[in-house]
Design an enzyme around this catalytic site. Structure first.
Site, PDB file in Angstrom:
ATOM      1  N   HIS A   1       0.851  -1.188   0.000  1.00 50.42           N
ATOM      2  CA  HIS A   1       0.000   0.000   0.000  1.00 50.42           C
ATOM      3  C   HIS A   1       0.883   1.233   0.000  1.00 50.42           C
ATOM      4  CE1 HIS A   1      -3.231   2.737   0.929  1.00 50.42           C
ATOM      5  NE2 HIS A   1      -4.067   1.757   0.644  1.00 50.42           N
TER       6      HIS A   1
ATOM      7  N   ASP B   1      -7.804  -5.339   0.427  1.00 50.03           N
ATOM      8  CA  ASP B   1      -8.325  -6.279  -0.559  1.00 50.03           C
ATOM      9  C   ASP B   1      -7.971  -7.731  -0.266  1.00 50.03           C
ATOM     10  OD1 ASP B   1      -9.671  -4.490  -2.212  1.00 50.03           O
ATOM     11  OD2 ASP B   1      -7.806  -3.858  -3.162  1.00 50.03           O
TER      12      ASP B   1
END
Ligand code: CMC
Length: 380
Positions: free
Chosen positions: A263, A317
Site C-alpha cells: 500500500h 483487498d
C-alpha cells in the site's frame, strides 16, 4: 514553459494536492480515522448509512437526521424503467464495473440540472447515488442471468435489501451485518486514485453523476479496487496451503506482485484487513469453513518474513474477497461492491472540492521532439 527546474514525482507520491478534513491515515502505526473517529469504533458501533452521513456532512447525524437520511435513501432505491431497459441492452459478458460506470453516468441524463451551488440539488444527488448504485449492481447481476431485476424491499435495511436484490432471497441477519461492516471499512481512504479522479472531475464543476462515473472507472483497475478479484484468482492458483511458500519465492524471483499486499500509505498491516479477517472468521464459524482461507493465512505467514521489511503487508483487498465469497457473491461483483461503499467518500470529496475549488491542471516535463517541419506523405 521552462520545465527544467520542475521535479518529477511519478504517481504524485508525497505531493499534497489539496487540504482535507475527511480522513486521516497514519501508515506507520496502521491508524485510519474518518472525521476523527477510529475505523475500529465505526466498524463496531456504526452503520454504513450513518458513516456515509458522517463522511459527507462532517458530523454524526442526530436521531432525526439519521432517520430522515435512511428514509430518503430507501425512497430513492428504485431505478427508472428507462435505466433498467438500458441495462438490458448491455452485453451479459461485460464486466459489472463497466455496467455500473455507464449506469451511474446515465443518471446525469435524468437529473441534468447542473445546479451544484443549490444545497437541495446537492442533497438529492447524494441520496440518489447512495440509493441507486446498489440497485444498479443487483439489476445487472439478475439481467445477465436472464432474470428480471427485482424491486427493493422497504422492510429491509440498506445492506439486507442489497443482498436480497442480488440473490433473490432474504439472507441471514449475520450476513447483512457483516456486509454492512464491509461497507463501512471501504467507505473512504483519502486521496486514493479513484478519489483523486473524483476530485479532478469535480474541479471542472461538472455534475456529480459524472464525478462518480469517473471514479468508478478508476476504481476498476487491478492496482486499485480490482485487486480483490485478483486475490481470489491468485489463491485459486496456489490451491493448497503447502504451495504458499514456493509461490511467494517464485513471485519474488520473477517480480510478480502478490495481490492484496502493499500500500502506498501503510507500512504495516492495513487496519481494515485485520477487521475483515475477523469478519471472515465470524462467517466461517457460522456458515462453515473455506479452504481458501487456509491458503490465504499460510501465504500471509510466508510473505511477511520476505516482504515485511519493505513495508509490504496485507491491504484491505486481501481478506475482503474471502468475506464476499462466503456471502455467495460472484467474484466480478467484488469491485462494484467496493463502489457501493466508496461512493460515500467520493461524495464527501466532491463537496469538499466545491467548497474551495480550483481546477486541477498539473504540469508535465516534455520529453518529445524539438520543433520540426511536417513531411509530405510520399517523402516519409
Ligand atoms: N508484492 C510484491 N512486491 C510488492 C508489492 C506486492 N504486492 N507491492 C509493492 N511491491 C514492491 C515493488 O515490487 C517495489 O519493489 P522494488 O522497490 O524492489 O522495485 C516496491 O515494493 C514498491 O512498489 P510500488 O509498486 O512502486 O509501490 P506503490 O506505492 O507504487 O504501489 C500498490 C502500491 C498498492 C499499487 C502496490 O503495492 C501493488 O501493486 N499491490 C498489489 C495490488 C493491490 O493489492 N492493490 C490494492 C491496493 S489497496 C486498495 C486500493 O487502493 O484499492
Amino acid at each position: 514553459m521552462d520545465t527544467s527546474k520542475l521535479i518529477l514525482k511519478p504517481g504524485l507520491e508525497g505531493i499534497p494536492v489539496t487540504q482535507s478534513s475527511i480522513c486521516d491515515i497514519d501508515g506507520q502505526k496502521g491508524h485510519l480515522l474518518y472525521r476523527g473517529y477510529q475505523i475500529e469504533e465505526l466498524a463496531q458501533k456504526s452503520s454504513f448509512l450513518e458513516t456515509a452521513f458522517l463522511l459527507i456532512w462532517g458530523e454524526l447525524p442526530t436521531t432525526s437526521e439519521l432517520r430522515n437520511f435512511e428514509a430518503e435513501v430507501q425512497m430513492h432505491r428504485r431505478l427508472s424503467f428507462r435505466v433498467r431497459d438500458m441495462m438490458k441492452c448491455f452485453p451479459a459478458s461485460g464486466h459489472p464495473m463497466d455496467a455500473l460506470q455507464s449506469s451511474a453516468a446515465s443518471l446525469g441524463l435524468f437529473y441534468s440540472r447542473r445546479a451544484i451551488d443549490d444545497p437541495k440539488y446537492v442533497y438529492n444527488a447524494v441520496i440518489r447515488l447512495i440509493a441507486k448504485i446498489p440497485t444498479m449492481i443487483a439489476a445487472f447481476q439478475l439481467i445477465r442471468k436472464g432474470h428480471d431485476p427485482i424491486q427493493p424491499r422497504d422492510d429491509l435495511s440498506y445492506s439486507s435489501n442489497f443482498l436480497y436484490m442480488l440473490t433473490e432471497k432474504e439472507q441471514d441477519p449475520l450476513a447483512a451485518k457483516v456486509f454492512d461492516k464491509c461497507l463501512i471499512l471501504h467507505a473512504e481512504h483519502s486521496l486514493n486514485a479513484s478519489t483523486f479522479s473524483a476530485r479532478v472531475t469535480a474541479s471542472t464543476l461538472t455534475d456529480p453523476y459524472a464525478v462518480v462515473a469517473s471514479a468508478v472507472g478508476t476504481l476498476a483497475g487491478p492496482l486499485h479496487g480490482g485487486a480483490n478479484e485478483d486475490v481470489i484468482a491468485m489463491l485459486d492458483e496456489i490451491k493448497l496451503p503447502e504451495n504458499a511458500k514456493s509461490f511467494i519465492k517464485d513471485s519474488i524471483l520473477t517480480k510478480r506482485k502478490i495481490m492484496g499486499f502493499g500500500h502506498r500509505e501503510y507500512k504495516v498491516k492495513d487496519p481494515r484487513a485485520m477487521i475483515l479477517q475477523q469478519l471472515a472468521e465470524e462467517l466461517f464459524d457460522r456458515f462453515g469453513k473455506d479452504e481458501m482461507y487456509e491458503v490465504a493465512k499460510q501465504l500471509e505467514e510466508e510473505a511477511i518474513p520476505l516482504l515485511g521489511a519493505k513495508g509490504i503487508f496485507p491491504n484491505v483487498d486481501y481478506y475482503s474477497g474471502l468475506v464476499y465469497r462466503k456471502l455467495g457473491i460472484p467474484r466480478d461483483l467484488f469491485t462494484p461492491i467496493f463502489a457501493i461503499s466508496r461512493v460515500a467518500g467520493w461524495l464527501a470529496h466532491w463537496r469538499e472540492q466545491l467548497g474551495a475549488n480550483r481546477i486541477f491542471r498539473p504540469s508535465q516535463i516534455y520529453t518529445g521532439s524539438k520543433p520540426r517541419s511536417w513531411v509530405p506523405l510520399d517523402e516519409r
